[in-house]
Motif scaffolding. Structure first.
Motif, PDB file in Angstrom:
ATOM      1  N   ALA A 199      -6.171  34.251  60.742  1.00 58.75           N
ATOM      2  CA  ALA A 199      -7.020  33.736  61.820  1.00 58.75           C
ATOM      3  C   ALA A 199      -6.208  33.234  63.007  1.00 58.75           C
ATOM      4  O   ALA A 199      -6.787  32.779  64.002  1.00 58.75           O
ATOM      5  CB  ALA A 199      -7.897  32.609  61.289  1.00 58.75           C
ATOM      6  N   GLY A 200      -4.875  33.274  62.895  1.00 65.45           N
ATOM      7  CA  GLY A 200      -4.028  32.863  64.009  1.00 65.45           C
ATOM      8  C   GLY A 200      -3.541  31.433  63.935  1.00 65.45           C
ATOM      9  O   GLY A 200      -3.003  30.910  64.917  1.00 65.45           O
ATOM     10  N   GLY A 201      -3.693  30.779  62.764  1.00 69.13           N
ATOM     11  CA  GLY A 201      -3.261  29.393  62.626  1.00 69.13           C
ATOM     12  C   GLY A 201      -1.908  29.286  61.952  1.00 69.13           C
ATOM     13  O   GLY A 201      -1.548  30.110  61.099  1.00 69.13           O
ATOM     14  N   ALA A 202      -1.139  28.275  62.328  1.00 70.28           N
ATOM     15  CA  ALA A 202       0.126  27.974  61.651  1.00 70.28           C
ATOM     16  C   ALA A 202      -0.179  27.212  60.373  1.00 70.28           C
ATOM     17  O   ALA A 202      -1.004  26.292  60.368  1.00 70.28           O
ATOM     18  CB  ALA A 202       1.018  27.142  62.559  1.00 70.28           C
ATOM     19  N   VAL A 203       0.501  27.563  59.288  1.00 70.97           N
ATOM     20  CA  VAL A 203       0.160  26.981  57.992  1.00 70.97           C
ATOM     21  C   VAL A 203       1.366  27.029  57.073  1.00 70.97           C
ATOM     22  O   VAL A 203       2.211  27.930  57.182  1.00 70.97           O
ATOM     23  CB  VAL A 203      -1.040  27.729  57.360  1.00 70.97           C
ATOM     24  CG1 VAL A 203      -0.704  29.187  57.098  1.00 70.97           C
ATOM     25  CG2 VAL A 203      -1.534  27.042  56.098  1.00 70.97           C
ATOM     26  N   LEU A 204       1.447  26.049  56.165  1.00 69.73           N
ATOM     27  CA  LEU A 204       2.462  26.026  55.133  1.00 69.73           C
ATOM     28  C   LEU A 204       1.799  26.044  53.763  1.00 69.73           C
ATOM     29  O   LEU A 204       0.800  25.357  53.542  1.00 69.73           O
ATOM     30  CB  LEU A 204       3.315  24.761  55.243  1.00 69.73           C
ATOM     31  CG  LEU A 204       4.252  24.663  56.447  1.00 69.73           C
ATOM     32  CD1 LEU A 204       4.945  23.304  56.441  1.00 69.73           C
ATOM     33  CD2 LEU A 204       5.281  25.781  56.435  1.00 69.73           C
ATOM     34  N   HIS A 205       2.387  26.814  52.855  1.00 68.26           N
ATOM     35  CA  HIS A 205       1.932  26.820  51.458  1.00 68.26           C
ATOM     36  C   HIS A 205       2.607  25.639  50.762  1.00 68.26           C
ATOM     37  O   HIS A 205       3.697  25.764  50.206  1.00 68.26           O
ATOM     38  CB  HIS A 205       2.307  28.152  50.805  1.00 68.26           C
ATOM     39  CG  HIS A 205       1.888  28.238  49.377  1.00 68.26           C
ATOM     40  ND1 HIS A 205       2.561  29.004  48.446  1.00 68.26           N
ATOM     41  CD2 HIS A 205       0.871  27.647  48.704  1.00 68.26           C
ATOM     42  CE1 HIS A 205       1.973  28.882  47.266  1.00 68.26           C
ATOM     43  NE2 HIS A 205       0.953  28.065  47.400  1.00 68.26           N
ATOM     44  N   ARG A 206       1.930  24.498  50.817  1.00 62.97           N
ATOM     45  CA  ARG A 206       2.576  23.267  50.387  1.00 62.97           C
ATOM     46  C   ARG A 206       1.517  22.215  50.080  1.00 62.97           C
ATOM     47  O   ARG A 206       0.419  22.249  50.616  1.00 62.97           O
ATOM     48  CB  ARG A 206       3.505  22.771  51.496  1.00 62.97           C
ATOM     49  CG  ARG A 206       4.646  21.891  51.040  1.00 62.97           C
ATOM     50  CD  ARG A 206       5.667  21.703  52.151  1.00 62.97           C
ATOM     51  NE  ARG A 206       6.346  22.939  52.516  1.00 62.97           N
ATOM     52  CZ  ARG A 206       7.310  23.020  53.428  1.00 62.97           C
ATOM     53  NH1 ARG A 206       7.680  21.921  54.073  1.00 62.97           N
ATOM     54  NH2 ARG A 206       7.882  24.170  53.690  1.00 62.97           N
ATOM     55  N   SER A 207       1.857  21.276  49.212  1.00 62.77           N
ATOM     56  CA  SER A 207       1.017  20.104  48.964  1.00 62.77           C
ATOM     57  C   SER A 207       1.317  19.040  50.006  1.00 62.77           C
ATOM     58  O   SER A 207       2.444  18.947  50.517  1.00 62.77           O
ATOM     59  CB  SER A 207       1.297  19.547  47.566  1.00 62.77           C
ATOM     60  OG  SER A 207       0.786  18.232  47.418  1.00 62.77           O
ATOM     61  N   VAL A 208       0.337  18.211  50.293  1.00 65.69           N
ATOM     62  CA  VAL A 208       0.555  17.087  51.200  1.00 65.69           C
ATOM     63  C   VAL A 208       1.594  16.124  50.633  1.00 65.69           C
ATOM     64  O   VAL A 208       2.252  15.385  51.385  1.00 65.69           O
ATOM     65  CB  VAL A 208      -0.771  16.359  51.483  1.00 65.69           C
ATOM     66  CG1 VAL A 208      -1.329  15.724  50.220  1.00 65.69           C
ATOM     67  CG2 VAL A 208      -0.609  15.307  52.573  1.00 65.69           C
ATOM     68  N   PHE A 209       1.800  16.137  49.313  1.00 66.71           N
ATOM     69  CA  PHE A 209       2.767  15.249  48.697  1.00 66.71           C
ATOM     70  C   PHE A 209       4.172  15.825  48.687  1.00 66.71           C
ATOM     71  O   PHE A 209       5.116  15.158  48.262  1.00 66.71           O
ATOM     72  CB  PHE A 209       2.317  14.891  47.278  1.00 66.71           C
ATOM     73  CG  PHE A 209       1.045  14.101  47.254  1.00 66.71           C
ATOM     74  CD1 PHE A 209       1.049  12.749  47.553  1.00 66.71           C
ATOM     75  CD2 PHE A 209      -0.165  14.719  46.959  1.00 66.71           C
ATOM     76  CE1 PHE A 209      -0.131  12.015  47.546  1.00 66.71           C
ATOM     77  CE2 PHE A 209      -1.344  13.990  46.953  1.00 66.71           C
ATOM     78  CZ  PHE A 209      -1.329  12.633  47.254  1.00 66.71           C
ATOM     79  N   ASP A 210       4.331  17.070  49.144  1.00 65.54           N
ATOM     80  CA  ASP A 210       5.653  17.646  49.338  1.00 65.54           C
ATOM     81  C   ASP A 210       6.222  17.190  50.683  1.00 65.54           C
ATOM     82  O   ASP A 210       5.517  16.628  51.520  1.00 65.54           O
ATOM     83  CB  ASP A 210       5.573  19.181  49.326  1.00 65.54           C
ATOM     84  CG  ASP A 210       5.209  19.741  47.971  1.00 65.54           C
ATOM     85  OD1 ASP A 210       5.518  19.092  46.956  1.00 65.54           O
ATOM     86  OD2 ASP A 210       4.598  20.835  47.930  1.00 65.54           O
ATOM     87  N   ARG A 211       7.494  17.465  50.893  1.00 65.19           N
ATOM     88  CA  ARG A 211       8.105  17.170  52.184  1.00 65.19           C
ATOM     89  C   ARG A 211       7.471  18.057  53.253  1.00 65.19           C
ATOM     90  O   ARG A 211       7.318  19.267  53.064  1.00 65.19           O
ATOM     91  CB  ARG A 211       9.607  17.429  52.126  1.00 65.19           C
ATOM     92  CG  ARG A 211      10.357  16.998  53.377  1.00 65.19           C
ATOM     93  CD  ARG A 211      10.398  15.494  53.485  1.00 65.19           C
ATOM     94  NE  ARG A 211      11.092  15.085  54.712  1.00 65.19           N
ATOM     95  CZ  ARG A 211      11.153  13.833  55.126  1.00 65.19           C
ATOM     96  NH1 ARG A 211      10.584  12.871  54.418  1.00 65.19           N
ATOM     97  NH2 ARG A 211      11.794  13.526  56.237  1.00 65.19           N
ATOM     98  N   LEU A 212       7.090  17.460  54.387  1.00 61.94           N
ATOM     99  CA  LEU A 212       6.431  18.184  55.463  1.00 61.94           C
ATOM    100  C   LEU A 212       7.195  18.003  56.769  1.00 61.94           C
ATOM    101  O   LEU A 212       7.918  17.015  56.946  1.00 61.94           O
ATOM    102  CB  LEU A 212       4.987  17.699  55.639  1.00 61.94           C
ATOM    103  CG  LEU A 212       4.045  17.962  54.462  1.00 61.94           C
ATOM    104  CD1 LEU A 212       2.683  17.328  54.713  1.00 61.94           C
ATOM    105  CD2 LEU A 212       3.890  19.458  54.209  1.00 61.94           C
TER     106      LEU A 212
END
Length: 229
Positions: free
Chosen positions: A105-118
């Motif tokens: 859809a054109g969005g930036a995204v990470l395959h990650r949990s909010v509890f991981d380092r961001l």
């Protein structure tokens, strides 16, 4: 439970991954449910999540300031809309299907949990917890404390509460209409009153409350936690 312990549990349990949720996101259609062990079912609004933002979503997005972190972004309708508006936004989600759909859809995204380092921890202008995502991890207090670490001091947390008075910690699984299901995982549901109580316990104060199309929202701002001056 500490944030470190919750992070470890998030990594060992893999909800939303290879289950009916992933299939529903690929097609953009339900029906899909959260099922509790006693048979209780909560319908999941897959079609709305996979559609363009509606007027209620747009009112939420207009309240965003600075770079936006969409926690549990799902298929990415909010991230994609913010990007189209020229707003810096990043989604994070544990589901590969959600990540793929958000990127498509054109969005930036990470395959990650909010509890991981961001990225950019401590400097996000806005964090979003829409579509029931205050339930992530089954421990709203741990989640709210984690988001304090992510936001800039003047940042805001925009949270969608459950549309009724509820305060539950659950073990659930995702299930489709055919009875196919994923693994069990912890979840939580908070109505506005319970959300405000959890916020007060973790160093947040409400700046605004509103409701649109039966969906209640709260704008939270960081304040000193109760055990600090």
């Amino acid at each position: 439970m500490s944030i470190t312990e919750l992070t470890q549990r998030q990594r060992t349990r893999r909800p939303w991954v290879d289950d009916p949720y992933a299939r529903a996101l690929r097609t953009g259609r339900g029906p899909l449910f959260l099922r509790r062990s006693d048979g209780w079912l909560l319908p999941l609004d897959v079609e709305r999540w996979c559609a363009a933002p509606d007027a209620t979503d747009t009112a939420l997005l207009r309240r965003c300031q600075g770079p936006v972190l969409d926690i549990g972004c799902g298929p990415g309708r909010l991230v994609a809309a913010l990007t189209a508006y020229g707003h810096g936004a990043l989604g994070v989600d544990v589901s590969p299907a959600a990540v793929a759909r958000t990127r498509g859809a054109g969005g930036a995204v990470l395959h990650r949990s909010v509890f991981d380092r961001l990225p950019a921890e401590g400097s996000w202008g806005t964090a979003l917890l829409a579509d029931g995502n205050i339930g992530i991890g089954g421990d709203p207090h741990a989640l709210l404390l984690r988001i304090r670490e992510l936001l800039a001091p003047a940042g805001r947390l925009l949270v969608e509460a459950a549309p009724y008075d509820v305060d539950e910690r659950l073990t659930v699984r995702v299930e489709d209409a055919r009875g196919r299901h994923g693994s069990d995982f912890p979840w939580a549901r908070l109505g506005t009153r319970a959300l405000l109580a959890a916020a007060a316990d973790t160093g947040w104060s409400p700046a605004e409350r509103w409701e649109a199309d039966g969906r209640p929202f709260v704008d939270l701002r960081r304040c000193a936690p109760p055990d600090q001056p």
